[in-house]
Design an enzyme around this catalytic site. Sequence first.
Site, PDB file in Angstrom:
ATOM      1  N   ASN A   1       6.209  -4.425 -10.325  1.00  0.00           N
ATOM      2  CA  ASN A   1       5.641  -5.638  -9.548  1.00  0.00           C
ATOM      3  C   ASN A   1       4.703  -4.793  -8.489  1.00  0.00           C
ATOM      4  O   ASN A   1       5.128  -4.375  -7.488  1.00  0.00           O
ATOM      5  CB  ASN A   1       6.598  -6.416  -8.640  1.00  0.00           C
ATOM      6  CG  ASN A   1       7.436  -7.314  -9.743  1.00  0.00           C
ATOM      7  OD1 ASN A   1       7.074  -8.070 -10.208  1.00  0.00           O
ATOM      8  ND2 ASN A   1       8.825  -6.474  -9.977  1.00  0.00           N
ATOM      9  N   GLU A   2       3.400  -4.655  -8.858  1.00  0.00           N
ATOM     10  CA  GLU A   2       2.392  -4.107  -8.121  1.00  0.00           C
ATOM     11  C   GLU A   2       1.926  -5.007  -7.062  1.00  0.00           C
ATOM     12  O   GLU A   2       2.316  -6.226  -7.081  1.00  0.00           O
ATOM     13  CB  GLU A   2       1.143  -3.741  -9.125  1.00  0.00           C
ATOM     14  CG  GLU A   2       1.522  -2.982 -10.410  1.00  0.00           C
ATOM     15  CD  GLU A   2       1.795  -1.655  -9.914  1.00  0.00           C
ATOM     16  OE1 GLU A   2       1.680  -1.272  -8.786  1.00  0.00           O
ATOM     17  OE2 GLU A   2       1.728  -0.813 -10.804  1.00  0.00           O
ATOM     18  N   PRO A   3       1.230  -4.238  -6.156  1.00  0.00           N
ATOM     19  CA  PRO A   3       0.614  -5.274  -5.033  1.00  0.00           C
ATOM     20  C   PRO A   3      -0.054  -6.554  -5.448  1.00  0.00           C
ATOM     21  O   PRO A   3      -0.910  -6.423  -6.514  1.00  0.00           O
ATOM     22  CB  PRO A   3      -0.315  -4.222  -4.251  1.00  0.00           C
ATOM     23  CG  PRO A   3       0.345  -2.923  -4.586  1.00  0.00           C
ATOM     24  CD  PRO A   3       0.939  -2.831  -6.051  1.00  0.00           C
TER      25      PRO A   3
ATOM     26  N   THR B   1      -0.375   3.684  -9.560  1.00  0.00           N
ATOM     27  CA  THR B   1       1.001   3.694 -10.430  1.00  0.00           C
ATOM     28  C   THR B   1       0.914   4.682 -11.657  1.00  0.00           C
ATOM     29  O   THR B   1       1.523   5.502 -12.069  1.00  0.00           O
ATOM     30  CB  THR B   1       1.614   2.393 -10.792  1.00  0.00           C
ATOM     31  OG1 THR B   1       1.883   1.664  -9.530  1.00  0.00           O
ATOM     32  CG2 THR B   1       2.957   2.453 -11.497  1.00  0.00           C
TER      33      THR B   1
END
Length: 641
Positions: free
Chosen positions: A164-166, A183
Amino acid sequence: MTLNHQEIELIDSFEQIAVDIYPTAKDGSKAVAQEIAALIKERQGSNKPVVLGLATGSTPKYLYAELVRLHKEEGLSFKNVITFNLDEYYPLEADALQSYNRFMKEQLFNHIDIPAENCHVPDGTLPKEKVKEYAAEYERRIEAAGGIDLQILGIGTNGHIGFNEPGSTLTSHTRLVTLDNATRQANAFEFANMSQVPRLAITMGLSTIFKAKRIILLAWGTHKAKIVRRSVEGHSTDQVPASLLQQHPDCKFVIDEQAAEELTRFKEPWLTGDCEWTPKLRRKAVTNLALKLNKPILMLTDRDYNENGLNDLIVQYGSAYELNIEEFNGIRDTITGWPGGKPGAQLPSHPERSEPLHKRVLIFSPHPDDDIISMGGTFIRLHEQGHDVHVAYQTSGNIAVTDEFVLRFIDFAVGFEGMFDIDRSKSSQILEDAKAFLRVKKPSQKDTPEIRAIKGLIRRGEAKATCRYVGIPETNIHYQNLPFYETGTIEKKPMGEEDIQMTVDLLREVKPQQIFCAGDLADPHGTHKVCLDIIFAALERLKHEDFMKDCWVWLYKGAWQEWNIHEIEMAVPMSPDQVLQKRLGIFIHQSQKDVVPFQGTDLREFWERAEDRNANTANLYDQLGLQKYAAMEAFVRYHFM
């Protein structure tokens, strides 16, 4: 430091998530393993299953190793355990070296008695049009199992949890996501090159994670310290997904002391209550204050101290003037152009001893270029000042050579034999076989022993050329090729008896009076940490031998990080010409130039990192009111006796 109730309340005013801090990652992992074991046993007592959410990557490895130990040595059964993993790269075969399916089997599932049907890892091989349906079914399976009782998380340097990225929202479910470039760069060390790092992944969503009854996030190492502080002490924001965990009713972070370095209770403990003013803490407070206010140390005033929570320090000294003078002189005395000691001068405050005049020096280099990258200016100066300098290259460094670079050398070798009509049929066949393998090599394949040998030979040649450049004779070069490293993959074996004994033998052979070794634990691939542990284990065995009683050990940092200004005990300055001389030495390592595999999130070449790091150290000394130099290499002394 023992905390009283008032101090805990003050810490809570900064930290919005409970944080347990342990000396090392292993200590923290063992504590979490005990929590998991207690939960499993509790559910076994009532004949109920326990549902665990699991993470992958380097962070939970010690945790899984401890769970395996509890199973094998203490009889902990996992027959009532159901697991759901957070994520998987997409697309990627389940048996690929980088696959999280494979990771979980190798690290945990294959070594415990958990039923295979109870293990769930997202499938990275599905056709894209079927992923959405599969993700919904993954959610249903979690619900059917009763929901996740305990979710284990890691954290990325950008704050991602799972993948779950920014920008991920609290309403997100299991889904296919695009990986943030940061990432992909952080995970590039698992692949042959950046182009092979998947751009997509299947991940549990934040909504899925937040449904877990309890969450434990693990974080180890200095490279996680800043994001831990942002997550724990910063605002809760989707730009730092881990910070959203502040909203979970039962969540805690379990971290080591290195990952805790940026927390207020470690960085500025005087703000969280009374503290014991040790010399190290006093220097930390003074240098932090000077840099924060952009003032030289000698310009700090009583008011500056009082307005920044340091009134107790002024009360102890009576005035800023006395404190400033003492700390200024102490920092000044760390600067020396004589890293082996200044001959003919009895200077009690000098970092190194003057005697013996010419020392036997042993530089341990984890990889074949850490010596010149991390302490090249000091390396050159030690030789020029007449010391008997030895270099020990602890590992072959073979995995950090690209396949393309190998092909270039093979083409040269085959062409050389052809040009001079040399009959070396056996070696030519080995080279041709290696070339043929590389043409069809898959990302999931590891190199053959022959190709690893060729890559190691390339790096050995570069290391030898560096020593020749400095002026070190070949008799003073020691290629250890420690066995723990020689796996052919990023994943290394733990240090073993053979690694320690080889280092003990070398120390007995050289009998150094001064040792330099890499204390850079921010190396994201862990090689530096294992190499340092091996040295420490060897020193522990030898500490009572006569030659070790006259030996000092200095730690340098690598390409990833530098010592904090308040930690530095010896700073070796460099002129602009010496900076250029060091750069040319680094350039000798052509296999590590331009395109470097496994370089982490920092896209700069190693020579750029080294120069920026050394220039920054010099600038910090300048900001504190000390002499201005072009660059500085920094060291901290390790006391093993």
